[in-house]
Design a protein around this motif. Structure first.
Motif, PDB file in Angstrom:
ATOM      1  N   GLU A 118       0.896  -1.151  -0.126  1.00 29.45           N
ATOM      2  CA  GLU A 118       0.054  -0.045  -0.037  1.00 29.45           C
ATOM      3  C   GLU A 118       0.808   1.177   0.120  1.00 29.45           C
ATOM      4  OE1 GLU A 118      -2.364  -0.329   3.387  1.00 29.45           O
ATOM      5  OE2 GLU A 118      -3.815  -1.708   2.360  1.00 29.45           O
ATOM      6  N   MET A 119       1.955   1.278   0.711  1.00 27.79           N
ATOM      7  CA  MET A 119       2.953   2.591   0.845  1.00 27.79           C
ATOM      8  C   MET A 119       3.320   2.720  -0.650  1.00 27.79           C
ATOM      9  SD  MET A 119       4.878   2.396   4.386  1.00 27.79           S
ATOM     10  CE  MET A 119       5.526   0.800   4.596  1.00 27.79           C
ATOM     11  N   LYS A 120       3.674   1.684  -1.364  1.00 30.26           N
ATOM     12  CA  LYS A 120       3.959   1.829  -2.972  1.00 30.26           C
ATOM     13  C   LYS A 120       3.118   2.007  -3.753  1.00 30.26           C
ATOM     14  CE  LYS A 120       6.678  -2.059  -2.839  1.00 30.26           C
ATOM     15  NZ  LYS A 120       7.732  -3.015  -3.263  1.00 30.26           N
ATOM     16  N   GLN A 121       1.839   1.240  -3.775  1.00 29.87           N
ATOM     17  CA  GLN A 121       1.077   1.243  -4.864  1.00 29.87           C
ATOM     18  C   GLN A 121      -0.122   2.702  -4.734  1.00 29.87           C
ATOM     19  OE1 GLN A 121      -0.642  -2.619  -5.407  1.00 29.87           O
ATOM     20  NE2 GLN A 121       1.487  -3.318  -6.027  1.00 29.87           N
ATOM     21  N   VAL A 122      -0.298   2.877  -3.313  1.00 28.43           N
ATOM     22  CA  VAL A 122      -1.308   3.799  -3.064  1.00 28.43           C
ATOM     23  C   VAL A 122      -0.912   5.210  -2.611  1.00 28.43           C
ATOM     24  CG1 VAL A 122      -3.407   4.188  -1.530  1.00 28.43           C
ATOM     25  CG2 VAL A 122      -3.009   1.840  -2.265  1.00 28.43           C
ATOM     26  N   GLU A 123       0.139   5.066  -1.762  1.00 26.10           N
ATOM     27  CA  GLU A 123       0.947   6.426  -1.369  1.00 26.10           C
ATOM     28  C   GLU A 123       1.872   6.639  -2.152  1.00 26.10           C
ATOM     29  OE1 GLU A 123       1.359   6.731   3.154  1.00 26.10           O
ATOM     30  OE2 GLU A 123       0.751   4.810   3.236  1.00 26.10           O
ATOM     31  N   GLN A 124       2.727   5.975  -2.967  1.00 22.06           N
ATOM     32  CA  GLN A 124       3.717   6.050  -3.827  1.00 22.06           C
ATOM     33  C   GLN A 124       4.835   7.038  -2.896  1.00 22.06           C
ATOM     34  OE1 GLN A 124       2.659   7.955  -7.484  1.00 22.06           O
ATOM     35  NE2 GLN A 124       0.376   7.191  -7.373  1.00 22.06           N
ATOM     36  N   LEU A 125       5.272   6.327  -1.867  1.00 17.42           N
ATOM     37  CA  LEU A 125       6.127   6.713  -1.263  1.00 17.42           C
ATOM     38  C   LEU A 125       7.561   6.448  -1.470  1.00 17.42           C
ATOM     39  CD1 LEU A 125       4.893   6.091   2.672  1.00 17.42           C
ATOM     40  CD2 LEU A 125       4.654   8.298   1.192  1.00 17.42           C
ATOM     41  N   ALA A 126       8.607   7.132  -1.366  1.00 17.56           N
ATOM     42  CA  ALA A 126       9.961   6.995  -1.802  1.00 17.56           C
ATOM     43  C   ALA A 126      10.457   5.578  -0.988  1.00 17.56           C
ATOM     44  CB  ALA A 126      10.964   8.090  -1.531  1.00 17.56           C
ATOM     45  N   ALA A 175      11.551  -2.602  -0.295  1.00 19.67           N
ATOM     46  CA  ALA A 175      11.182  -0.999  -0.316  1.00 19.67           C
ATOM     47  C   ALA A 175      11.354  -0.587  -1.857  1.00 19.67           C
ATOM     48  CB  ALA A 175      11.824  -0.201   0.591  1.00 19.67           C
ATOM     49  N   THR A 176      12.055  -1.599  -2.834  1.00 13.37           N
ATOM     50  CA  THR A 176      12.233  -1.394  -4.037  1.00 13.37           C
ATOM     51  C   THR A 176      10.962  -1.603  -4.895  1.00 13.37           C
ATOM     52  OG1 THR A 176      14.726  -1.910  -3.991  1.00 13.37           O
ATOM     53  CG2 THR A 176      13.465  -1.731  -6.067  1.00 13.37           C
ATOM     54  N   TYR A 177      10.465  -0.772  -5.708  1.00 14.04           N
ATOM     55  CA  TYR A 177       9.290  -0.758  -6.386  1.00 14.04           C
ATOM     56  C   TYR A 177       9.760  -1.884  -7.717  1.00 14.04           C
ATOM     57  CZ  TYR A 177       6.716   3.224  -4.630  1.00 14.04           C
ATOM     58  OH  TYR A 177       6.181   4.109  -3.881  1.00 14.04           O
ATOM     59  N   THR A 178       8.808  -2.848  -7.952  1.00 13.27           N
ATOM     60  CA  THR A 178       8.877  -3.701  -8.772  1.00 13.27           C
ATOM     61  C   THR A 178       8.079  -3.580 -10.008  1.00 13.27           C
ATOM     62  OG1 THR A 178       6.968  -4.852  -7.707  1.00 13.27           O
ATOM     63  CG2 THR A 178       9.174  -5.540  -7.006  1.00 13.27           C
ATOM     64  N   VAL A 204       7.858   6.436 -11.464  1.00 12.71           N
ATOM     65  CA  VAL A 204       7.926   5.526 -10.407  1.00 12.71           C
ATOM     66  C   VAL A 204       9.088   5.905  -9.493  1.00 12.71           C
ATOM     67  CG1 VAL A 204       8.320   2.702  -9.760  1.00 12.71           C
ATOM     68  CG2 VAL A 204       7.142   3.485 -11.983  1.00 12.71           C
ATOM     69  N   PRO A 205       8.653   6.019  -8.133  1.00 14.48           N
ATOM     70  CA  PRO A 205       9.701   6.415  -7.157  1.00 14.48           C
ATOM     71  C   PRO A 205      10.785   5.527  -6.781  1.00 14.48           C
ATOM     72  CG  PRO A 205       7.613   6.480  -6.034  1.00 14.48           C
ATOM     73  CD  PRO A 205       7.278   5.987  -7.311  1.00 14.48           C
ATOM     74  N   THR A 206      11.978   6.013  -6.910  1.00 12.33           N
ATOM     75  CA  THR A 206      13.207   5.278  -6.761  1.00 12.33           C
ATOM     76  C   THR A 206      14.022   5.668  -5.714  1.00 12.33           C
ATOM     77  OG1 THR A 206      14.551   6.707  -8.599  1.00 12.33           O
ATOM     78  CG2 THR A 206      13.214   4.764  -9.522  1.00 12.33           C
ATOM     79  N   ASN A 207      15.227   5.211  -5.500  1.00 14.65           N
ATOM     80  CA  ASN A 207      16.157   5.777  -4.427  1.00 14.65           C
ATOM     81  C   ASN A 207      16.764   6.859  -4.976  1.00 14.65           C
ATOM     82  OD1 ASN A 207      15.653   3.821  -2.166  1.00 14.65           O
ATOM     83  ND2 ASN A 207      16.665   2.239  -3.540  1.00 14.65           N
ATOM     84  N   THR A 208      17.011   7.972  -4.232  1.00 17.89           N
ATOM     85  CA  THR A 208      17.913   8.902  -4.773  1.00 17.89           C
ATOM     86  C   THR A 208      19.090   9.093  -4.100  1.00 17.89           C
ATOM     87  OG1 THR A 208      16.832  10.234  -3.115  1.00 17.89           O
ATOM     88  CG2 THR A 208      15.990  10.320  -5.348  1.00 17.89           C
TER      89      THR A 208
END
Length: 391
Positions: free
Chosen positions: A113-121, A160-163, A182-186
């Protein structure tokens, strides 16, 4: 005696009251009157003795929700301000989740949910999961705890990495025609300019900040100078430096032996002539009380004064936060407030690639990087340096 009545359906309702024993009247339903009479007789015999059957006890667990868990953790563990803020956010996000529903499936769903809904880094997701995981670790250590396994510790390494599946969900949920990022590690690539290094050294030495009438007040000035020097010369992490003891430093062999590293591996770090000279100078300052080192005499065989020897995560986080704030003040006074102490490790690693002929593997042994991909961006510096020499 219980109160009883027959319902229109033919079943029987019994209500048992016992002031001072039961918190409230309890209602039961039976198919026939005889069955109800028999059960209530047994129940009242127990109540006469002050015994409440476990199935009737109106008990709420002391830690029923994640919010309860966070409060218990905060009440018993010393947290730094940054972690308190994270935990306050967690209380808002997942505080209402019942602890009995916390399992690996819930952990996976929360991260998804943090990735697909909130789109958090990814870095934000790791911060949230790490903070709650430490809270759950505490629960597992409580006497007679029913919370035995911490499901957050079972998440895969790159949780935590987006698949590709996460990216597909984000694209599907976006309005038609809208591009999806798609959020990625900065990765921070902040280098330390030579003028900035000189400015930092001046502030550490006691120079006045531009526009100020007095130098920056710094306690243990000599220790702060040494820590900056070691970070720049060895690429050691902040915690690896401030937990050093004298027996870890071999001046004859010019090495530091680290047995308290972030990734758990032990390693030896070579000391440059600059680092050796800085340590010798600092030891003299401690002996004479120069550079604001009066009152410190390597208590507990420790090199630097901030750490008491307490290895608990809470104690270490507190010191890390303290020193991070201290160096933030120094960098701000030097006119480079966007620099963080960890950037000094980045700069030191860059210099190992640019100023030495050591191989990538040799440098990795010095810095403690386990993933070759982490060093790939540093290795590119050598190519850039060669390009600068072309016509």
């Amino acid at each position: 005696m219980p109160t009883k009545r027959q319902r229109p359906s033919g079943s029987w309702e019994f209500i048992v009251r016992r002031k001072g024993v039961l918190p409230k009247p309890i209602s039961f339903t039976f198919d026939n009157e005889a069955e109800g009479d028999a059960y209530c007789a047994r129940l009242e015999a127990l109540l006469d003795r002050g015994i409440i059957p476990a199935e009737l006890a109106d008990e709420k667990p002391a830690i029923a929700t994640i919010r309860d868990a966070l409060r218990t953790y905060q009440a018993n563990v010393s947290l730094v301000d940054s972690d308190k803020q994270v935990q306050a956010t967690l209380a808002d996000k997942v505080g209402g989740v019942l602890m009995r529903s916390v399992c690996y499936t819930w952990a996976e769903t929360w991260v998804r949910e943090m990735k697909q809904v909130e789109q958090l880094a990814p870095s934000t997701i790791r911060i949230y999961v790490g903070s709650l995981a430490r809270c759950f670790d505490y629960l597992t250590r409580l006497p007679n705890s029913t919370f035995v396994t911490n499901p957050l510790r079972l998440l895969p390494k790159r949780y935590a990495t987006y698949t590709d599946a996460d990216a597909a969900v984000l694209r599907a949920s976006a309005p038609d025609g809208d591009a999806v990022e798609v959020p990625t590690n900065t990765e921070r690539d902040r280098r330390l300019h030579e003028t900035e290094e000189a400015a930092i050294r001046k502030i550490l030495a006691g120079a006045k900040q531009e526009g100020k009438q007095r130098p920056l007040a710094l306690h243990w000035r000599g220790a702060l100078e040494l820590k900056f020097e070691l970070a720049l010369e060895t690429a050691m992490r902040m915690r690896e430096i401030y937990t050093l003891t004298l027996d870890q430093i071999d001046m004859e062999r010019r090495t530091v032996f680290l047995d308290k590293t972030k990734n758990g591996d032990k390693r030896q770090v070579p000391l440059s002539s600059v680092a050796i000279a800085a340590i010798v100078r600092y030891r003299e300052q401690v002996a004479t009380g120069a550079r604001d080192m009066a009152g410190w005499n390597h208590d507990g065989d420790r090199l630097l004064p901030w750490w008491s020897g307490d290895d608990s995560p809470a104690a270490l986080r507190k010191i890390t936060a303290l020193l991070s704030r201290q160096y933030a003040r120094i960098f701000e006074a030097a006119g480079c407030g966007d620099i963080r102490f960890h950037d000094i490790r980045h700069e030191a690693t860059c210099r190992l690639f640019l100023k030495t002929k050591l191989s990538d593997l040799q440098i990795a042994k010095i810095t403690g990087h386990k993933d070759p991909k982490m060093l790939a961006r540093y290795a590119n510096l050598r190519g850039s340096e060669l390009a600068d020499q072309l016509w």
